[in-house]
Design a protein around this motif. Structure first.
Motif, PDB file in Angstrom:
ATOM      1  N   VAL A   3       0.920  -0.517   0.159  1.00 63.50           N
ATOM      2  CA  VAL A   3       0.165  -0.098  -0.335  1.00 63.50           C
ATOM      3  C   VAL A   3       0.524   1.526  -0.579  1.00 63.50           C
ATOM      4  O   VAL A   3       1.560   1.246   1.158  1.00 63.50           O
ATOM      5  CB  VAL A   3      -0.546   0.214   0.667  1.00 63.50           C
ATOM      6  N   ARG A   4       0.529   1.906  -0.944  1.00 59.17           N
ATOM      7  CA  ARG A   4       1.393   3.066  -0.935  1.00 59.17           C
ATOM      8  C   ARG A   4       1.642   4.123   0.164  1.00 59.17           C
ATOM      9  O   ARG A   4       0.219   4.389   0.628  1.00 59.17           O
ATOM     10  CB  ARG A   4       1.161   4.108  -2.449  1.00 59.17           C
ATOM     11  N   SER A   5       2.472   4.725   0.596  1.00 61.54           N
ATOM     12  CA  SER A   5       2.395   5.621   1.444  1.00 61.54           C
ATOM     13  C   SER A   5       2.786   7.110   0.370  1.00 61.54           C
ATOM     14  O   SER A   5       4.018   7.674   0.348  1.00 61.54           O
ATOM     15  CB  SER A   5       3.842   5.781   2.477  1.00 61.54           C
TER      16      SER A   5
ATOM     17  N   LYS B  28      -9.384   9.448  -6.135  1.00 62.99           N
ATOM     18  CA  LYS B  28      -8.716   8.267  -5.997  1.00 62.99           C
ATOM     19  C   LYS B  28      -7.302   8.435  -5.556  1.00 62.99           C
ATOM     20  O   LYS B  28      -6.567   7.305  -4.826  1.00 62.99           O
ATOM     21  CB  LYS B  28      -8.622   7.447  -6.987  1.00 62.99           C
ATOM     22  N   LYS B  29      -6.582   8.872  -5.973  1.00 60.15           N
ATOM     23  CA  LYS B  29      -5.059   9.343  -6.304  1.00 60.15           C
ATOM     24  C   LYS B  29      -5.161   9.387  -5.046  1.00 60.15           C
ATOM     25  O   LYS B  29      -3.725   9.027  -4.143  1.00 60.15           O
ATOM     26  CB  LYS B  29      -4.448  10.353  -6.889  1.00 60.15           C
TER      27      LYS B  29
ATOM     28  N   GLU C 136       3.107  15.569  -2.739  1.00 59.88           N
ATOM     29  CA  GLU C 136       2.363  14.657  -4.052  1.00 59.88           C
ATOM     30  C   GLU C 136       0.546  15.088  -3.644  1.00 59.88           C
ATOM     31  O   GLU C 136       0.076  15.609  -4.207  1.00 59.88           O
ATOM     32  CB  GLU C 136       2.402  13.323  -3.816  1.00 59.88           C
ATOM     33  N   VAL C 137       0.517  14.760  -2.588  1.00 56.71           N
ATOM     34  CA  VAL C 137      -0.914  14.898  -1.784  1.00 56.71           C
ATOM     35  C   VAL C 137      -1.144  16.603  -1.717  1.00 56.71           C
ATOM     36  O   VAL C 137      -2.127  16.573  -2.571  1.00 56.71           O
ATOM     37  CB  VAL C 137      -1.124  14.645  -0.246  1.00 56.71           C
ATOM     38  N   ARG C 138      -0.811  17.855  -2.060  1.00 57.56           N
ATOM     39  CA  ARG C 138      -0.754  18.817  -1.889  1.00 57.56           C
ATOM     40  C   ARG C 138      -0.929  19.133  -3.168  1.00 57.56           C
ATOM     41  O   ARG C 138      -1.683  19.603  -4.061  1.00 57.56           O
ATOM     42  CB  ARG C 138       0.855  19.654  -1.371  1.00 57.56           C
TER      43      ARG C 138
END
Lengths: 220, 220
Positions: B73-75, B159-160, B80-82
DNA sequence: GACAACAGGATTGTCAACAATAATGATGAC
DNA sequence: GTCATCATTATTGTTGACAATCCTGTTGTC
């Protein structure tokens, strides 16, 4: 029916790339079937890999697949083409707003390099090389906006209407025009003229849409 | 380690949905391994299908895969979230500008239906049902903009960063707040207040981002 | 004790044979 | 002649077995 065997190292993604290329260049026409075993023989690879490639092309929107029946090159509905181009313009305009201006010299230098290759391919009348150089140019260009996710969405949207580009992607007139516009973009990046950059982005992609719609219907 | 066997009809996409759900709800934590054979047993299906599901989760950005090693599972990297949230806001704002206002009654009626189910799930303390109803609400909501391709990009972007939502997706406080905002959106759609709609869209998604960044770092 | 080489196990990647399905064409009744 | 039925073929979908790879712990050497 093409029967040439391409002995290139056939990994999963190269298959996708080659098929993508053939769709853009019009070698594979809309509604043309993609039979797994045929492609397996043609690429000298295993059906397994061809299968995955077809699935990926389906996700990209280039191929249509009916379960238990097979896959065909997707013929694009004009309405859909229009919608995708609307989104492309919005995304690329957004990217244009995010790019720091004037762009740093290393960015424009890299773009110049790519664009020289692009121009050379166009001059040589090599649509395949032109296609690849063109993709590289746009990738590097939009990457300057600093948001990889946005770049990814732009790329995805472009791919979705690849099939609509077979009319312009092999036409020397449009290829030369694209070259001129690329140089103009580099210029706008250097002078820091954001409005001109936005206009260039928009006017750069519209011809392929309009040629497609002129050919396959303006309905709606 | 969960060992329950879920006897549900295990087609390719249901596997993806279930795993996606478990990631959002935090059942599957970042860095947790996804071993193909384990999942095969757990879902009572074939490795073949599990494999495809993992590939799809990788494309969605929920899972990281190292060749010959496996998938975890990707952390999510805070930067990137921003970036993804920046794009989400831009896309949803664009959608808000395209939605015809005031929205036709059948649209708002449909949204009310879904939102009633959503509220019921929240009241019942059923995060799983709430998650699904929430997705349905947003799909129907953005579909009103009339551009399916744009809707698709919005969904993809959401989803990302699903993995970043495990903090808020199970928290009653945030779930209730989301409910209120959904009702407010319906109201804005009916009264035709576009600016309020845009503000609601933006303020609706920011909490999950901020909670994640507060927890995992504001660096950059 | 440190380190290299190796063996064993766990896991993913590949393959070819088989099953299931849909399209095509042939056969026969009326 | 036309239509329904069935056999044949072309193509996709599935499966289990095997091969390749990587990690881990162990042994032996210095």
């Amino acid at each position: 029916m093409m029967t040439e065997t391409i002995p290139t190292e056939s990994t999963h993604s190269t298959l996708v790339d080659v098929l993508e290329e053939e769709i853009v260049l019009g070698w594979l026409q809309p509604r043309e079937r993609l039979v797994e075993e045929d492609l397996t023989r043609r690429f000298g690879t295993k059906r397994h890999l061809v299968r995955e490639a077809i699935f990926e092309l389906e996700r990209m929107g280039l191929v249509e697949r009916v379960p238990n029946k097979g896959a065909v090159v997707r013929s694009l509905d004009p309405l859909e083409v229009r919608q995708v181009y609307d989104v492309r313009i919005a995304l690329e305009t957004l990217a244009a707003e995010l790019i720091p201006l004037p762009a740093p010299p290393e960015v424009t230098a890299g773009l110049r390099d790519i664009q020289r290759r692009h121009a050379a391919a166009v001059d040589a009348g090599d649509p395949r090389a032109a296609f690849h150089a063109n993709m590289a140019f746009h990738n590097a260009l939009f990457a300057a906006c600093g948001n990889p996710h946005l770049v990814d969405l732009i790329r995805q949207s472009a791919k979705k209407v690849h099939g609509a580009r077979s009319l312009t992607a092999v036409d020397p007139v449009y290829l030369r025009r694209a070259c001129d516009e690329h140089w103009a973009m580099i210029d706008a990046l250097e002078t820091g003229d954001r409005e001109r950059l936005k206009d260039l982005f928009r006017d750069h992609i519209l011809p392929s849409r309009d040629v497609y719609l002129a050919r396959f219907g303006w309905r709606k």
